[in-house]
Design a protein around this motif. Sequence first.
Motif, short mmCIF file in Angstrom:
data_model
loop_
_atom_site.label_atom_id
_atom_site.label_comp_id
_atom_site.label_asym_id
_atom_site.label_seq_id
_atom_site.Cartn_x
_atom_site.Cartn_y
_atom_site.Cartn_z
N ILE A 71 0.72 -1.13 -0.03
CA ILE A 71 -0.01 -0.12 -0.09
C ILE A 71 0.71 1.44 0.07
N LEU A 72 2.02 1.05 0.70
CA LEU A 72 2.92 2.23 0.74
C LEU A 72 3.45 2.33 -0.97
N VAL A 73 3.82 1.23 -1.34
CA VAL A 73 4.16 1.17 -2.80
C VAL A 73 3.18 2.03 -3.60
N PHE A 74 1.73 1.43 -3.50
CA PHE A 74 0.76 2.27 -4.14
C PHE A 74 0.89 3.73 -3.93
N TRP A 75 0.98 4.25 -2.67
CA TRP A 75 0.98 5.54 -2.45
C TRP A 75 2.15 6.24 -3.05
N GLY A 76 3.26 5.74 -3.42
CA GLY A 76 4.15 6.22 -4.00
C GLY A 76 4.07 6.44 -5.53
N LEU A 77 3.35 5.26 -6.10
CA LEU A 77 2.92 5.34 -7.54
C LEU A 77 2.20 6.49 -8.04
N ALA A 78 0.88 6.44 -6.99
CA ALA A 78 -0.12 7.43 -7.35
C ALA A 78 0.51 8.88 -7.06
N SER A 79 1.03 9.06 -6.07
CA SER A 79 1.62 10.22 -5.70
C SER A 79 2.54 11.09 -6.52
N TYR A 80 3.58 10.23 -6.87
CA TYR A 80 4.60 10.44 -7.92
C TYR A 80 4.58 10.35 -9.22
N LEU A 81 3.74 9.44 -9.47
CA LEU A 81 3.60 9.29 -10.99
C LEU A 81 1.89 9.28 -11.49
N THR A 82 1.08 8.90 -11.04
CA THR A 82 -0.27 8.90 -11.49
C THR A 82 -0.89 10.28 -11.50
N LEU A 83 -0.95 10.74 -10.19
CA LEU A 83 -1.64 12.24 -10.06
C LEU A 83 -1.09 13.14 -10.69
N PRO A 84 0.25 13.35 -10.73
CA PRO A 84 0.82 14.44 -11.39
C PRO A 84 0.60 14.31 -12.83
N ARG A 85 0.92 13.23 -13.51
CA ARG A 85 0.65 13.16 -15.01
C ARG A 85 -0.84 13.53 -15.27
N MET A 86 -1.82 13.19 -14.57
CA MET A 86 -3.13 13.05 -14.71
C MET A 86 -3.45 14.93 -14.60
N HIS A 87 -2.97 15.81 -13.68
CA HIS A 87 -2.94 16.77 -13.56
C HIS A 87 -2.44 17.62 -14.68
N ARG A 88 -1.15 17.01 -15.10
CA ARG A 88 -0.68 17.88 -16.15
C ARG A 88 -1.36 17.83 -17.43
N ILE A 89 -2.02 16.50 -17.58
CA ILE A 89 -2.74 16.45 -19.14
C ILE A 89 -3.92 17.25 -18.96
N LEU A 90 -4.60 17.38 -17.82
CA LEU A 90 -5.97 18.08 -17.80
C LEU A 90 -5.60 19.68 -17.75
N THR A 91 -4.64 20.00 -17.06
CA THR A 91 -4.38 21.59 -17.14
C THR A 91 -3.66 21.90 -18.17
N ASN A 92 -3.02 21.00 -19.12
CA ASN A 92 -2.79 21.49 -20.55
C ASN A 92 -3.82 21.90 -21.16
N ILE A 93 -4.87 21.32 -20.92
CA ILE A 93 -6.11 21.59 -21.62
C ILE A 93 -6.74 23.02 -21.57
N TYR A 94 -7.04 23.24 -19.99
CA TYR A 94 -7.77 24.41 -19.56
C TYR A 94 -6.90 25.45 -18.67
N VAL A 95 -5.56 25.43 -18.54
CA VAL A 95 -5.08 26.42 -18.04
C VAL A 95 -4.44 27.33 -18.92
N PRO A 96 -4.83 28.64 -19.15
CA PRO A 96 -4.04 29.40 -20.13
C PRO A 96 -2.61 29.68 -20.16
N ASN A 97 -1.98 29.45 -21.20
CA ASN A 97 -0.43 29.62 -21.13
C ASN A 97 -0.06 31.23 -21.46
N TYR A 98 -0.41 32.10 -20.60
CA TYR A 98 -0.05 33.31 -20.64
C TYR A 98 0.09 33.91 -19.25
#
Length: 486
Positions: A71-98
């Motif tokens: 479960i600690l391994v799961f936390w590491g995978l989710a916190s440092y791989l999954t959630l950051p990449r999901m946020h990056r994909i979504l915010t590339n769409i709706y956060v303005p680049n200026y």
Amino acid sequence: MHDDPNYPVYQGNTDKRGESRIKQQFSDGRRLFNGFSDQVYFIFAGIASLWLAVVSLTEAVHLSWWSVLFILVFWGLASYLTLPRMHRILTNIYVPNYFFGRTQTGDGLLGDPVNLALVAEEDDIHEAMTRAGWTKAEPVTLKSSWRIVVSSVRKSSYPEAPVSPLLLFGRQQDFAYQQEVDGNPSKRHHVRFWKTPQDWSLPGGKKVNWLAAATYDNAVGLSLFTFQVTHKVDSDTDLERDYAKSTIQYKNPEVTDEVLENFMGDYNSRNGGGDHIKTDGNLPILNLDDVVPGNHETETDRDPDHKHRNLSELAKKAPPDVWVAGALVTLVALLQLGRTLMLYFRPGVRDNLATDLPAAASHFATNTGTEFWTFVVAGASLLVTATSLIQILLAVNVVRGHNRARQIQLALLCLTFVIIAVQIVTDTSDSSTVYAVFVLMASQVFAMINYTSDESLNYTWASTEEKRRAKTARRSSQQSSTDTQD
């Protein structure tokens, strides 16, 4: 209305069809080049990390007391791989680049507010901050990251502790300064500085050379959005802004200032770690130009785009992401190669292959007995061996800066990830599920995340472009030499 000859006429093209917005959605100033294949790999790595996190949690609950570890391994995978990449994909769409007065985290989340502006040369800032009792922060490296973890746990002093990177104008801060509180690195004042692009001005037309974000860290905790371990920021960012301004002017009386009131409007929000922040929206502009007398700015200092986007500079050194991904790919390739050799050299396996392979080859179409399966084992072993050697060779070439090698490596990682995922779902894996999930798939996802990072893409693309330019220059030189001889 349309009968009125003076009625306003729309100046656009009413027959123009809508264009694909995928390039705009995933365009990012942090990336020098963002082709379609890189966009696909970027998104696939995010989806793969999400799938891995779910599977790892599912497997963890079936492992009795080992579940705590996994479960600690799961936390590491989710916190440092999954959630950051999901946020990056979504915010590339709706956060303005200026520019709109906010920084961004590496995952694309809105970060701390920009609350200081400066008219200065870089030497002026360094001199003024040093006089005012601030210490320049070290860059983020494995060594400095480990040191700040140890210092935070022991509550021991680390005046040069690194600050996490935040992005403005599509790039990380140029440098940062900080002040420890009571010798405890968990609490500190800090200010990040960014050089503004050439000929850039604030909304409204005011020219400044630098922008800064001053915030106060009051504890260490978990990010609300990614659950990563991070510093927690005090909500009243105006207090830190005013404190930084006061310390600079106290020790540098020649510094003048003006305030753009209600520059961004007052607001309450959250930063990239999920901490509440509030500000009155005022923007102090400090003039530090007389701190160090004379003009001591170089051409590179005047042009931050040259400093941060110069191809020859980017191509010089492979970033840590490339080395980490290459090391993981090589390690797993060697593990798989070792498992294959151990299978082949087990007692009796070679003798069976030597007698059964000829029969398997001649009766391939109809034979489904032992001979057929030994033939399959031999073929699979050869395939695994060849794939492992190819991945190691590709990893070396990515470190050397070949963008095509990086893309081929990503294609292989995606393919092998899908194959292993299918084997796990259908329960046909030739290894234990723990090994398949927590070693093979985890390493593949981590490598894909690193190979699709901004640093890896910029390095390999810049290095490939530099090699292409050098090759073109050599050909031109040889052609000129040949023409001269003729």
